[in-house]
Enzyme design. Sequence first.
Site: not given
Ligand code: NAP
Ligand code: HSE
Length: 402
Positions: A134, A185, A188, A203
């Site tokens: 959003i 996914g 967190e 947020k």
């Molecule tokens: P995720 O699936 O856990 O992916 C994290 C990625 O970052 C992985 O590729 C991991 O490497 C890499 N990583 C983590 N720590 C690292 C480090 N210290 N050094 C190098 N690489 C590192 O997380 P995600 O769900 O994509 O979320 C990523 C960010 O977006 C977070 O801040 C989360 O709060 C935010 N977010 C997520 C969503 C959602 O729907 N998932 C929505 C909005 C915001 P590996 O792959 O090698 O493990």
């Molecule tokens: N874990 C978060 C959620 C990802 O469920 O809303 C998006 O910020």
Amino acid sequence: MDKKIALLGMGTVGSGVVNLLRENEDLIHSSSGVRFTITHILVSDTVKTRTADVSGIRVTDDITEIENADIDLAVEVMGGIDSTKDIINKFLKRGIPVVTANKDMLAVHIDELEETASENSAALYYEAAVAGGIPIIHTLQHSLNANRISKVMGILNGTTNYILSKMTFDGWDYNDALKDAQAIGYAEADPTADVEGIDAARKTLLLARLAFNKKFTLDQVNLNGITNVDIKDIKLAESAGLTLKLLGVAEDLEDKYNLSVEPIFVDTKHQLANVHYEKNAVFVNGNMIGEAMFYGPGAGGYETASAVVSDMINSAVITAKAKNIPEEKGEPATELPDSAYYLRFNGSLPEAESYLASQDIQFEILSTEDAALRTLKMSAQTLQKIQDTFAPAAVYKINGAE
Ligand code: NAP
Ligand code: HSE
């Protein structure tokens, strides 16, 4: 215009960004004139199999390789708080704009990062950090900036809304619903932040900061997650036309600010009661626009990537970015507005009934057997007296949404 990108993180969101850029490359180029080339990707495990094609991209676990690389933009989607802030600060100090989805880090460090960005004529973009796909950050910064905003409120966490929807409509058990949200996914890496309301609190803080142009700290958000929600209360209130939602609320109470995250019963006819599963919605009350609601996906790889890539495009094509560095701290409100409540007692309904009647508080009994009732509006002080005297088994605000 060609832009060289370093992508920090290649999990759910990072993979979505890579796939989105490949799929919509021509469309983005024809509509904005920008072509992005990801030159570096930072991960923690360089041998892990990836769900996105990374051929031709340098995949590394060494941040120093990227910190000194020739890039135009850094995109941070890896998570982490203090060490990630330090990395972002280094890019900003080099004048390199940064796009981040990381609300955990921003809720603590955004003021410092915005200062660094401003001092170095760089910019910090974080559309994906609040409510996933959003576009609420851009909306507050650029589209509602002619308003004095009195309240921002919404369903800000996809995982908890998914769990509550699964429990309410599909009869799922809490733990099964959480596992499912993790597998898709939405959750967190550590889902405690989701279910305890901490993610929504982060947020809420970011929204309040933009809406009121004040600095806030996380300890100013009154916090209550969904870990203690009992399906019994959801069912009892359902028959009274109420639906339970985890709401983040930020309101301006005459220049004092009330920030909270808690499960609240919402009338089933209210729009928020009809925001289900991973969907989020944000209400904004402005003195010119009145009430506006923004609805969409709150989590998910592609949905979040949509917001990340939009920031990437905007960083390339919008030269003047709104300056959003509040100077003052937002003082907490001491007097909270009256509210209606759902209450369930430990078998002491008659005593509670007489107390409410003695205080002239109107109420409706929902279940004699389960000692549950709903009240009309009463003060926070009266609620406190009820809690001290009767120690109810469950207490929820009703229609705090309004
Ligand atoms: P995720 O699936 O856990 O992916 C994290 C990625 O970052 C992985 O590729 C991991 O490497 C890499 N990583 C983590 N720590 C690292 C480090 N210290 N050094 C190098 N690489 C590192 O997380 P995600 O769900 O994509 O979320 C990523 C960010 O977006 C977070 O801040 C989360 O709060 C935010 N977010 C997520 C969503 C959602 O729907 N998932 C929505 C909005 C915001 P590996 O792959 O090698 O493990
Ligand atoms: N874990 C978060 C959620 C990802 O469920 O809303 C998006 O910020």
